[in-house]
Design an enzyme around this catalytic site. Structure first.
Site, mmCIF file in Angstrom:
data_model
loop_
_atom_site.group_PDB
_atom_site.id
_atom_site.type_symbol
_atom_site.label_atom_id
_atom_site.label_comp_id
_atom_site.label_asym_id
_atom_site.label_seq_id
_atom_site.Cartn_x
_atom_site.Cartn_y
_atom_site.Cartn_z
ATOM 1 N N ASP A 57 7.728 1.670 -0.466
ATOM 2 C CA ASP A 57 8.860 1.496 -1.336
ATOM 3 C C ASP A 57 9.439 2.883 -1.481
ATOM 4 O OD1 ASP A 57 5.610 3.392 -3.461
ATOM 5 O OD2 ASP A 57 6.785 3.693 -1.389
ATOM 6 N N GLY A 89 8.613 5.820 -3.446
ATOM 7 C CA GLY A 89 8.021 7.198 -3.867
ATOM 8 C C GLY A 89 8.211 7.196 -5.216
ATOM 9 N N GLY A 90 9.263 6.548 -5.535
ATOM 10 C CA GLY A 90 9.017 6.801 -7.673
ATOM 11 C C GLY A 90 8.616 6.799 -8.479
ATOM 12 N N CYS A 124 -13.828 -21.867 2.413
ATOM 13 C CA CYS A 124 -13.475 -20.754 2.987
ATOM 14 C C CYS A 124 -13.497 -20.402 4.686
ATOM 15 C CB CYS A 124 -13.813 -19.385 2.162
ATOM 16 S SG CYS A 124 -13.048 -17.716 3.595
ATOM 17 N N CYS A 165 -12.604 -17.217 6.256
ATOM 18 C CA CYS A 165 -12.241 -16.476 7.206
ATOM 19 C C CYS A 165 -14.272 -15.608 7.401
ATOM 20 C CB CYS A 165 -12.269 -15.516 5.894
ATOM 21 S SG CYS A 165 -13.670 -14.505 4.591
ATOM 22 N N HIS A 215 -12.130 -10.636 3.157
ATOM 23 C CA HIS A 215 -12.101 -12.420 2.891
ATOM 24 C C HIS A 215 -11.096 -12.243 2.043
ATOM 25 C CE1 HIS A 215 -13.917 -15.074 0.363
ATOM 26 N NE2 HIS A 215 -13.459 -14.830 -0.862
ATOM 27 N N ASP A 256 2.869 -7.325 -4.053
ATOM 28 C CA ASP A 256 2.189 -6.861 -3.691
ATOM 29 C C ASP A 256 1.224 -5.217 -4.772
ATOM 30 O OD1 ASP A 256 4.056 -3.883 -5.101
ATOM 31 O OD2 ASP A 256 2.199 -3.348 -4.407
ATOM 32 N N CYS A 279 -17.066 -15.718 5.273
ATOM 33 C CA CYS A 279 -17.556 -17.160 4.966
ATOM 34 C C CYS A 279 -18.075 -17.625 6.222
ATOM 35 C CB CYS A 279 -16.020 -17.754 4.246
ATOM 36 S SG CYS A 279 -16.003 -16.634 2.043
#
Ligand SMILES: C=CCOC(=O)Nc1nc2cc3[nH]c(NC)nc3cc2c(=O)[nH]1
Length: 372
Positions: free
Chosen positions: A92, A94-95, A304, A306, A335, A266, A309
């Site tokens: 980004d 920084g603003g 799931c 992952c 997860h 994001d 899980c």
């Protein structure tokens, strides 16, 4: 390959799926970017972030310019080397963060002066300095230096702030220069005012960018107002370039944004909430610290794949959170990021198959309200 490119592969209604090709790798869209604020996605090893399916992560200019500084990271080989992540990074400008985190901020036409929230040292951010910092970091996708007005704000304030951001967008473009292999994204402002958003989109299009962000949202306006703005804002931006919605969001925000033509997002939510014991699953949310999980042998989510899980029970996760063990944040962050990437993959496949409406219906049908 020194060039970058965006290729649209399929659309379904306003939803799109495609790819952004960069010298450091390809980003499949719609894409979710985990947030790696201080050169780390908190509680995750970089190889774990890659294992969740993330093609790109986000770094924060404000944090890194203060500590360890962009110059130091540059001397050490750049942010990718520094944090051991060799895929694309978006930073980004920084603003937004300087306005929400720094002390004693002074905003002028030139930029923003402020005192570090870490040690009180004085700093300045301008479009030129932001481009320089992001170049020193080596980020693949650079964001224009902009101002995101706090809502609620009256229309005159929104218009004045947007026009400042457009002047800063021109200065950002000029300072960025010609850098094949790197992308510069403009940021649309204009609050919830359709005509001001159109003016901002036209100003950005005239300058010309590799991608366009819808800024100024997810700042407390609520989902209904945000979706209201997303009914028109993405369509005001060039159709052949990536559209990036910042700071979004909960899973249902993400599905709704993709439905309305957004390609990239994001959010700190999956990682931040993972550290506090909040799990996101296809059937809704699980607050693992709730006592009702203490004897539950089942995984968070039966479907799931992952590591949390596959290998642990809710009872175990409940225990390590109660005991404040470090593995607690590691497992739930993994997860949540895995679930977010599965959601993105599901949408990419659904759009490619012309089945987005069915995907969206299943998404909502499966989700119970409250804690499951
Ligand atoms: C972050 C990537 C690049 O963005 C910038 O360099 N500037 C910028 N960041 C934002 C971040 C936001 N987060 C939320 N909600 C959590 N809303 C946001 C709005 C903006 C915005 O209007 N501008």
């Amino acid at each position: 390959m020194t060039k970058t490119s965006f290729t649209l592969q399929a659309t379904d209604g306003l939803a799109r799926t495609g790819r952004i090709d960069t010298p450091r790798g390809t980003i499949r869209t719609p894409a979710f970017m985990p947030v790696g604020t201080a050169a780390t996605v908190k509680a995750m090893m970089p190889e774990s972030v890659a294992a969740t399916g993330a093609d790109i992560l986000l770094g924060n200019t404000y944090h890194l310019m203060l500590r360890p500084t962009a110059e130091r990271i540059d001397r050490l080989g750049g942010l990718h080397r520094f944090m051991n992540w060799d895929k694309p990074i978006l930073t980004d400008s920084g603003g937004f963060q300087v306005m929400s985190l720094a002390d004693l901020r002074k905003l002028t036409e030139k930029g923003v002066t402020f005192k570090s929230h870490i040690d009180g040292s004085k700093h300045e951010l301008t479009p030129e300095r932001s481009m320089d910092i992001q170049r020193l970091l080596g980020s693949d996708i650079v964001m224009c230096f902009d101002e995101c007005p706090a809502l609620p704000a009256d229309r005159d304030r929104i218009a004045e702030s947007m026009r400042l951001s457009m002047r800063w967008a021109q200065r950002s473009r000029d300072a960025f220069g010609d850098r094949p292999g790197y992308m510069l994204f403009g940021i649309q402002q204009g609050g919830l005012e359709e005509d001001l958003r159109a003016e901002s989109a036209e100003a950005l299009r005239a300058i010309g960018f590799d991608g366009y962000a819808v800024g100024g949202l997810a700042v407390g306006e609520g989902q209904e107002a945000m979706f209201g703005c997303l009914e028109y804002a993405p369509g005001q931006l060039p159709e052949d370039k990536p559209r990036y919605l910042m700071g979004v969001g909960k899973p249902d925000d993400i599905v709704g944004a993709v439905k309305r033509g957004i390609d990239m997002m994001d959010c700190v939510l999956p990682s931040r909430s993972g550290r506090t014991g909040q799990a996101w699953t296809r059937r809704g949310q699980v607050n693992i610290k709730n006592a009702r999980h203490q004897d539950d042998p089942r995984p968070l989510d039966e479907d799931c794949t992952c590591p949390a899980c596959r290998n642990y029970s809710r009872a175990y996760l409940h225990h390590v959170f109660r005991a404040q063990e470090m593995i607690s944040g590691m497992l739930l962050t993994w997860h949540n990021l895995h679930y977010y990437q599965e959601l993105m993959q599901g949408m990419r496949e659904a759009i490619a198959a012309g089945q987005f409406a069915a995907f969206e219906a299943d998404f909502h049908a499966l989700r119970a309200e409250g804690d499951i």
